[in-house]
Design a protein around this motif. Structure first.
Motif, PDB file in Angstrom:
ATOM      1  N   PRO A  89     -22.623 -35.171  10.553  1.00  0.00           N
ATOM      2  CA  PRO A  89     -22.226 -33.858  10.031  1.00  0.00           C
ATOM      3  C   PRO A  89     -21.128 -33.186  10.845  1.00  0.00           C
ATOM      4  O   PRO A  89     -20.260 -32.504  10.280  1.00  0.00           O
ATOM      5  N   ASN A  90     -21.125 -33.373  12.153  1.00  0.00           N
ATOM      6  CA  ASN A  90     -20.108 -32.727  12.982  1.00  0.00           C
ATOM      7  C   ASN A  90     -18.739 -33.382  12.833  1.00  0.00           C
ATOM      8  O   ASN A  90     -17.713 -32.716  12.985  1.00  0.00           O
ATOM      9  N   LEU A  91     -18.701 -34.676  12.525  1.00  0.00           N
ATOM     10  CA  LEU A  91     -17.425 -35.318  12.233  1.00  0.00           C
ATOM     11  C   LEU A  91     -16.850 -34.783  10.922  1.00  0.00           C
ATOM     12  O   LEU A  91     -15.629 -34.579  10.802  1.00  0.00           O
ATOM     13  N   ILE A  92     -17.708 -34.576   9.939  1.00  0.00           N
ATOM     14  CA  ILE A  92     -17.235 -34.016   8.665  1.00  0.00           C
ATOM     15  C   ILE A  92     -16.717 -32.597   8.871  1.00  0.00           C
ATOM     16  O   ILE A  92     -15.689 -32.206   8.317  1.00  0.00           O
ATOM     17  N   THR A  93     -17.429 -31.812   9.693  1.00  0.00           N
ATOM     18  CA  THR A  93     -16.952 -30.461  10.013  1.00  0.00           C
ATOM     19  C   THR A  93     -15.606 -30.518  10.719  1.00  0.00           C
ATOM     20  O   THR A  93     -14.724 -29.678  10.475  1.00  0.00           O
ATOM     21  N   THR A  94     -15.418 -31.506  11.593  1.00  0.00           N
ATOM     22  CA  THR A  94     -14.140 -31.656  12.288  1.00  0.00           C
ATOM     23  C   THR A  94     -13.022 -31.978  11.304  1.00  0.00           C
ATOM     24  O   THR A  94     -11.889 -31.488  11.450  1.00  0.00           O
ATOM     25  N   SER A  96     -12.928 -30.991   8.215  1.00  0.00           N
ATOM     26  CA  SER A  96     -12.656 -29.717   7.550  1.00  0.00           C
ATOM     27  C   SER A  96     -11.767 -28.833   8.412  1.00  0.00           C
ATOM     28  O   SER A  96     -10.831 -28.181   7.930  1.00  0.00           O
ATOM     29  N   LEU A  97     -12.056 -28.808   9.709  1.00  0.00           N
ATOM     30  CA  LEU A  97     -11.237 -28.040  10.647  1.00  0.00           C
ATOM     31  C   LEU A  97      -9.805 -28.568  10.677  1.00  0.00           C
ATOM     32  O   LEU A  97      -8.837 -27.793  10.699  1.00  0.00           O
ATOM     33  N   LEU A  98      -9.654 -29.884  10.664  1.00  0.00           N
ATOM     34  CA  LEU A  98      -8.324 -30.497  10.663  1.00  0.00           C
ATOM     35  C   LEU A  98      -7.555 -30.129   9.400  1.00  0.00           C
ATOM     36  O   LEU A  98      -6.343 -29.846   9.465  1.00  0.00           O
ATOM     37  N   SER A  99      -8.224 -30.132   8.267  1.00  0.00           N
ATOM     38  CA  SER A  99      -7.564 -29.768   7.009  1.00  0.00           C
ATOM     39  C   SER A  99      -7.074 -28.327   7.042  1.00  0.00           C
ATOM     40  O   SER A  99      -5.964 -28.026   6.587  1.00  0.00           O
ATOM     41  N   GLY A 100      -7.909 -27.432   7.585  1.00  0.00           N
ATOM     42  CA  GLY A 100      -7.485 -26.048   7.701  1.00  0.00           C
ATOM     43  C   GLY A 100      -6.305 -25.892   8.642  1.00  0.00           C
ATOM     44  O   GLY A 100      -5.377 -25.113   8.375  1.00  0.00           O
ATOM     45  N   PHE A 101      -6.315 -26.633   9.745  1.00  0.00           N
ATOM     46  CA  PHE A 101      -5.206 -26.588  10.698  1.00  0.00           C
ATOM     47  C   PHE A 101      -3.921 -27.099  10.059  1.00  0.00           C
ATOM     48  O   PHE A 101      -2.837 -26.508  10.225  1.00  0.00           O
ATOM     49  N   TYR A 102      -4.037 -28.189   9.297  1.00  0.00           N
ATOM     50  CA  TYR A 102      -2.855 -28.726   8.621  1.00  0.00           C
ATOM     51  C   TYR A 102      -2.328 -27.736   7.579  1.00  0.00           C
ATOM     52  O   TYR A 102      -1.104 -27.599   7.409  1.00  0.00           O
ATOM     53  N   ALA A 128     -19.943 -30.813   2.041  1.00  0.00           N
ATOM     54  CA  ALA A 128     -20.519 -32.122   2.349  1.00  0.00           C
ATOM     55  C   ALA A 128     -21.260 -32.130   3.674  1.00  0.00           C
ATOM     56  O   ALA A 128     -22.311 -32.781   3.795  1.00  0.00           O
ATOM     57  N   ASP A 129     -20.748 -31.414   4.685  1.00  0.00           N
ATOM     58  CA  ASP A 129     -21.383 -31.512   6.012  1.00  0.00           C
ATOM     59  C   ASP A 129     -22.800 -30.943   6.007  1.00  0.00           C
ATOM     60  O   ASP A 129     -23.704 -31.496   6.640  1.00  0.00           O
ATOM     61  N   GLY A 130     -23.003 -29.859   5.274  1.00  0.00           N
ATOM     62  CA  GLY A 130     -24.349 -29.297   5.200  1.00  0.00           C
ATOM     63  C   GLY A 130     -25.321 -30.213   4.479  1.00  0.00           C
ATOM     64  O   GLY A 130     -26.473 -30.373   4.899  1.00  0.00           O
ATOM     65  N   ARG A 131     -24.853 -30.820   3.400  1.00  0.00           N
ATOM     66  CA  ARG A 131     -25.730 -31.739   2.662  1.00  0.00           C
ATOM     67  C   ARG A 131     -26.067 -32.976   3.479  1.00  0.00           C
ATOM     68  O   ARG A 131     -27.202 -33.449   3.465  1.00  0.00           O
ATOM     69  N   VAL A 132     -25.089 -33.500   4.191  1.00  0.00           N
ATOM     70  CA  VAL A 132     -25.348 -34.672   5.045  1.00  0.00           C
ATOM     71  C   VAL A 132     -26.338 -34.313   6.143  1.00  0.00           C
ATOM     72  O   VAL A 132     -27.252 -35.093   6.464  1.00  0.00           O
ATOM     73  N   ALA A 133     -26.190 -33.122   6.726  1.00  0.00           N
ATOM     74  CA  ALA A 133     -27.111 -32.699   7.791  1.00  0.00           C
ATOM     75  C   ALA A 133     -28.536 -32.579   7.259  1.00  0.00           C
ATOM     76  O   ALA A 133     -29.495 -32.979   7.934  1.00  0.00           O
ATOM     77  N   ARG A 134     -28.684 -32.036   6.055  1.00  0.00           N
ATOM     78  CA  ARG A 134     -30.039 -31.920   5.478  1.00  0.00           C
ATOM     79  C   ARG A 134     -30.606 -33.279   5.097  1.00  0.00           C
ATOM     80  O   ARG A 134     -31.808 -33.534   5.271  1.00  0.00           O
ATOM     81  N   LEU A 149     -17.248 -21.648  12.960  1.00  0.00           N
ATOM     82  CA  LEU A 149     -15.924 -21.565  13.577  1.00  0.00           C
ATOM     83  C   LEU A 149     -14.887 -22.328  12.753  1.00  0.00           C
ATOM     84  O   LEU A 149     -13.750 -21.868  12.584  1.00  0.00           O
ATOM     85  N   ALA A 150     -15.285 -23.495  12.237  1.00  0.00           N
ATOM     86  CA  ALA A 150     -14.365 -24.258  11.391  1.00  0.00           C
ATOM     87  C   ALA A 150     -14.077 -23.498  10.093  1.00  0.00           C
ATOM     88  O   ALA A 150     -12.935 -23.479   9.613  1.00  0.00           O
TER      89      ALA A 150
END
Length: 315
Positions: A89-94, A96-102, A128-134, A149-150
């Motif tokens: 889940p944290n890789l998926i969040t990362t 998402s963060l990268l997409s926002g930065f781009y 997706a990250d929340g669903r994967v975590a659950r 933060l992301a």
């Protein structure tokens, strides 16, 4: 003094100094065990929050020079300490963060369509990250804070920079203020969501969710880019419309309007006709994707306002 009395005296002195060592009496004398272990399930709970923080900071296995996350979790009804993070889940969040930065970089370079697509990708990854975590039972306090933060960058900063660079910059300080209202409201929305975790009904969002607000702003920019033949003719009007639109989307985030979250929608059976309606809606959206997404977003935003006013009228 007996061996048991000696043990109790040493244990009191150890706790008074904030030590992470417990004294244990065995047949052959005192044996010291580290309180903090790698397995969260074997940890004893800590009651005092201040003492708990001190114990984390003073742990001899955590000297501040390593790259490690030590956090408090609840396992089997007990407050425990755990190390590390959940990877998937944290890789998926990362991502998402990268997409926002781009998106921010693309907006500053005038590539508004690419910036808009990057925000849409962030919204998909955020779901997706929340669903994967659950699914993996990989939820953690670190993941919740990292996700917020992301989201702040992807759905609070990136859309504001996008719409400011696209339409609000000629308005000067007015445009800057309108874009900042959206960013500030996104921060307020995320902070309120964090403190209300476990306190509100998961079926509803209190206020428009930040990814949906970002999609409303982003879809409006994409529609303007695709249909730019009328932008040059109504240049000033379009700028003020965008200024009003970004402020409205921001205020909806911090409102108390309830929106259906759809978090339990995929767990329930629905009539077959709903599937047919879904296919028809997708067909309409595919004709003009930005217009279709914007229309669905506007309908969703209005649905919360309408249901709120209806509930007040009947109460």
């Amino acid at each position: 003094m007996t061996t048991d009395q000696s043990s109790r005296s040493l244990e009191k002195n150890s706790l008074a100094k904030g030590s992470l060592v417990t004294d244990k009496v065995m047949n052959d004398g005192l044996i010291k065990e580290p309180l903090l272990q790698d397995s969260a399930a074997t940890q004893p709970p800590f009651v005092d929050e201040h003492d708990f923080d001190i114990r984390l900071a003073d742990n001899e296995n955590y000297d501040g020079l390593t790259f490690e996350v030590i956090e408090a979790e609840v396992a089997e009804g007990k407050r425990v300490v755990s190390r590390g993070v959940y990877l998937a889940p944290n890789l998926i969040t990362t991502l998402s963060l990268l997409s926002g930065f781009y998106s921010i970089l693309a907006s500053t370079q005038g590539e508004f369509y690419k910036a808009s697509l990057a925000i849409f990708l962030s919204a998909i990854l955020d779901g997706a990250d929340g669903r994967v975590a659950r699914m993996l039972n990989a939820q953690s306090p670190f993941g919740e804070q990292y996700d917020s933060l992301a989201d702040m960058l992807a759905f609070g900063v990136a859309p504001a920079i996008l719409i400011y660079s696209f339409a609000l910059q000629p308005l000067g300080r007015i445009g800057l203020g309108c874009a900042f209202v959206f960013t500030a409201c996104a921060a307020f929305r995320l902070a309120r969501f964090n403190v209300q975790i476990g306190e509100v009904d998961k079926k509803y969002f209190v206020g428009l969710a930040s990814p949906l607000a970002a999609i409303l702003v982003t879809a409006a920019v994409m529609v303007a880019v695709d249909h730019n033949q009328w932008i040059g003719q109504y240049d000033t009007l379009v700028m003020f419309l965008f200024a009003a639109w970004v402020v409205i989307c921001g205020l909806l985030m911090v409102s108390n309007v309830k929106y259906y979250s759809f978090k339990e929608f995929d767990k329930k059976k629905v009539p077959f006709v709903v599937l047919i309606v879904g296919v028809l809606v997708m067909s309409i959206v595919l004709y003009d994707i930005p217009v279709g997404i914007l229309a669905i977003g506007v309908i969703y935003a209005l649905s919360g306002i309408f249901s709120t006013l209806q509930a007040k009228a009947t109460s």
